[in-house]
Design a protein around this motif. Structure first.
Motif, mmCIF file in Angstrom:
data_model
loop_
_atom_site.group_PDB
_atom_site.id
_atom_site.type_symbol
_atom_site.label_atom_id
_atom_site.label_comp_id
_atom_site.label_asym_id
_atom_site.label_seq_id
_atom_site.Cartn_x
_atom_site.Cartn_y
_atom_site.Cartn_z
ATOM 1 N N ASN A 74 0.850 -1.189 0.000
ATOM 2 C CA ASN A 74 0.000 0.000 0.000
ATOM 3 C C ASN A 74 0.889 1.244 0.000
ATOM 4 O OD1 ASN A 74 -1.793 2.083 0.452
ATOM 5 N ND2 ASN A 74 -3.003 0.950 1.971
ATOM 6 N N LYS A 77 0.261 4.460 2.441
ATOM 7 C CA LYS A 77 0.663 4.470 3.847
ATOM 8 C C LYS A 77 2.139 4.867 3.968
ATOM 9 C CE LYS A 77 -2.615 1.150 5.780
ATOM 10 N NZ LYS A 77 -3.077 2.007 6.902
ATOM 11 N N GLU A 79 4.431 3.798 5.871
ATOM 12 C CA GLU A 79 5.307 2.628 5.944
ATOM 13 C C GLU A 79 5.488 1.993 4.570
ATOM 14 O OE1 GLU A 79 2.551 3.118 7.587
ATOM 15 O OE2 GLU A 79 2.858 2.931 9.759
ATOM 16 N N ARG A 389 8.905 -8.238 11.344
ATOM 17 C CA ARG A 389 8.552 -6.974 10.684
ATOM 18 C C ARG A 389 7.522 -7.211 9.590
ATOM 19 N NH1 ARG A 389 6.857 -2.135 10.996
ATOM 20 N NH2 ARG A 389 7.556 -0.716 9.342
ATOM 21 N N GLU A 392 4.176 -7.481 11.190
ATOM 22 C CA GLU A 392 3.695 -6.158 11.589
ATOM 23 C C GLU A 392 3.096 -5.398 10.405
ATOM 24 O OE1 GLU A 392 7.022 -4.178 13.259
ATOM 25 O OE2 GLU A 392 7.057 -5.388 15.108
ATOM 26 N N LEU A 393 3.802 -5.427 9.272
ATOM 27 C CA LEU A 393 3.335 -4.715 8.079
ATOM 28 C C LEU A 393 2.023 -5.295 7.582
ATOM 29 C CD1 LEU A 393 6.724 -4.306 6.163
ATOM 30 C CD2 LEU A 393 5.416 -2.497 7.326
ATOM 31 N N LYS A 394 1.863 -6.592 7.712
ATOM 32 C CA LYS A 394 0.612 -7.222 7.299
ATOM 33 C C LYS A 394 -0.528 -6.796 8.227
ATOM 34 C CE LYS A 394 -1.417 -11.702 6.155
ATOM 35 N NZ LYS A 394 -1.196 -13.170 6.051
ATOM 36 N N ASP A 395 -0.267 -6.789 9.519
ATOM 37 C CA ASP A 395 -1.302 -6.362 10.481
ATOM 38 C C ASP A 395 -1.702 -4.919 10.281
ATOM 39 O OD1 ASP A 395 -1.258 -8.883 11.605
ATOM 40 O OD2 ASP A 395 0.105 -8.334 13.244
ATOM 41 N N GLU A 396 -0.745 -4.071 9.836
ATOM 42 C CA GLU A 396 -1.012 -2.652 9.632
ATOM 43 C C GLU A 396 -1.657 -2.355 8.278
ATOM 44 O OE1 GLU A 396 2.860 -1.033 10.114
ATOM 45 O OE2 GLU A 396 2.962 -1.421 12.275
ATOM 46 N N GLY A 397 -1.842 -3.402 7.442
ATOM 47 C CA GLY A 397 -2.446 -3.208 6.131
ATOM 48 C C GLY A 397 -1.513 -2.592 5.112
ATOM 49 N N VAL A 398 -0.191 -2.667 5.387
ATOM 50 C CA VAL A 398 0.798 -2.119 4.453
ATOM 51 C C VAL A 398 1.027 -3.086 3.307
ATOM 52 C CG1 VAL A 398 3.180 -1.334 4.205
ATOM 53 C CG2 VAL A 398 1.887 -0.780 6.286
#
Length: 399
Positions: A74, A77, A79, A389, A392-398
């Motif tokens: 994404n 975002k 990130e 990491r 984390e990026l997957k959980d944040e929708g990145v």
């Protein structure tokens, strides 16, 4: 290295979707480049929703995106932007086909990315290019065909303008983008720097107008639609046979003489003042077509084509798609249809690559990726992110 592919040292970040951009990066991937296709999480390339489908997978997408690795990211975002910049540090080419200015608004345009990696080749294809008074107009294939003049030339005499049967504007745009990328990569060898490649669908089709613009300059008239005829040679057209139509291409005086003497058995036509030069044949091509069809309608397509070819004159049947896909020369010897197994769609026959590098032949190595298929392999294995990491990026929708 034996059998090393021509572009195996090149890494491409592919932000493209639909046809023009993916067609370009398909060429690069077929020739061995590591192409990492970056798609929007959850939806991906628009063509994943385009028919035809097999087992729910778009064959449109599968054909254009073979040999590529697939990740999701994404770019809206912070990130995602940061991760993309890190990827650019270790890439050779970025390819995109957004409307001009979109990547700049995201903070990821060429002026930003060249600071991240001065050697990056940044290639973009759009309907009208990145500058000029119409550059912000949206551009699809049919728009390019219309505004470039190609549609005004395509169709039967006396009929209306027609779009060609394939998306030639997109395909030419993709090819031009590929040429531009390869040229920029070569220039980088002696400049040490990358550059921006700007390709327009419209420009590509204007360059394909060939003699039509020259004819207009001679007499100031819009060239007329001519069906299957050609404005520079005759007989160069489709002709009726007993069971359909076929084509003959008499491109010069020698071929016309062979046709008259060995096929039509009308040797007097060679020196007839109506037909003795290309200009005279063009002026009288309607009656010349009648003469050819007096002979051809007595034969089947196969008989007529074989007779014309035996005389040394170019001729061919007008193949439909099944005939092309089963042609011994095209499909088998030239490998213009390739079999592969897709994990969802199953067995597929994809269009082959027409560029044959005899010492580093393009190959079909992998089917098109499912959405986000290579996230772990690319982000961890290529760019060194840790599994933590990545989670984390997957959980944040990145991703």
């Amino acid at each position: 290295m034996e059998n090393q592919m021509a572009l195996s040292n090149i890494r491409v970040l592919d932000l493209t979707r639909v046809m023009a951009g993916p067609y370009c990066t398909m060429y690069l991937a077929d020739l061995g480049a590591e192409v990492i296709k970056i798609e929007i999480p959850g939806s991906g390339d628009d063509t994943r929703k385009f028919p035809p489908f097999k087992n729910g997978e778009s064959l449109y997408y599968c054909n254009m995106n073979r040999n590529k690795k697939g990740v999701t990211l994404n770019l809206k975002k912070p990130e995602g932007k940061a991760l993309f910049k890190e990827m650019v540090k270790n890439a050779d080419v970025v390819v995109e086909n957004y409307r001009p200015g979109v990547m700049d608004k995201l903070g990821l345009g060429y002026d930003v990315l060249k600071e991240v990696n001065p050697r990056i080749v940044y290639a973009a294809v759009s309907g009208f290019g990145s500058y000029g008074p119409k550059h912000q107009r949206p551009g699809y294939d049919i728009i390019a065909q219309a505004i470039s003049g190609i549609m005004s030339l395509t169709g039967e005499a006396g009929g209306g303008p027609l779009r060609t049967g394939s998306a030639i504007g997109d395909l030419v745009g993709g090819l031009n983008l590929c040429v531009g990328i390869l040229a920029a990569l070569n220039a980088r060898q002696f400049t040490g720097k990358g550059q921006r490649v700007d390709v327009s669908l419209v420009d590509g089709l204007v360059s394909f107008l060939e003699t039509n613009t020259q004819r207009y300059q001679v007499d100031g008239r819009q060239p007329e639609r001519m069906g299957n005829r050609y404005p520079s040679a005759a007989p160069y057209d489709s002709f009726k046979a007993k069971d359909g139509e076929f084509v003959i291409g008499c491109g010069n005086d020698k071929l016309f003489a062979l046709l008259c003497n060995q096929v039509l058995h009308r040797p007097e036509l060679v020196d007839d003042p109506r037909y003795d030069t290309p200009v005279n044949r063009l002026a009288n091509e309607a009656e010349l077509k009648v003469i050819v069809e007096e002979w051809s309608t007595q034969h089947t397509i196969e008989e007529a084509v074989e007779a014309v070819l035996a005389a040394g004159v170019p001729a061919a049947p007008i193949n439909d798609i099944p005939a092309v896909m089963n042609d011994e020369h095209i499909a088998k010897a030239r490998e213009m249809f390739l079999d592969c197994e897709h994990p969802v769609a199953g067995h597929l026959r994809l269009n082959g690559n027409p560029v044959k590098l005899m010492d580093s032949m393009p190959r079909l190595r992998t089917p098109a990726p499912t959405l986000g298929q290579d996230n772990e392999a690319v982000y961890e294995g290529v760019f060194g992110l840790s599994p933590e990491r990545l989670a984390e990026l997957k959980d944040e929708g990145v991703i």
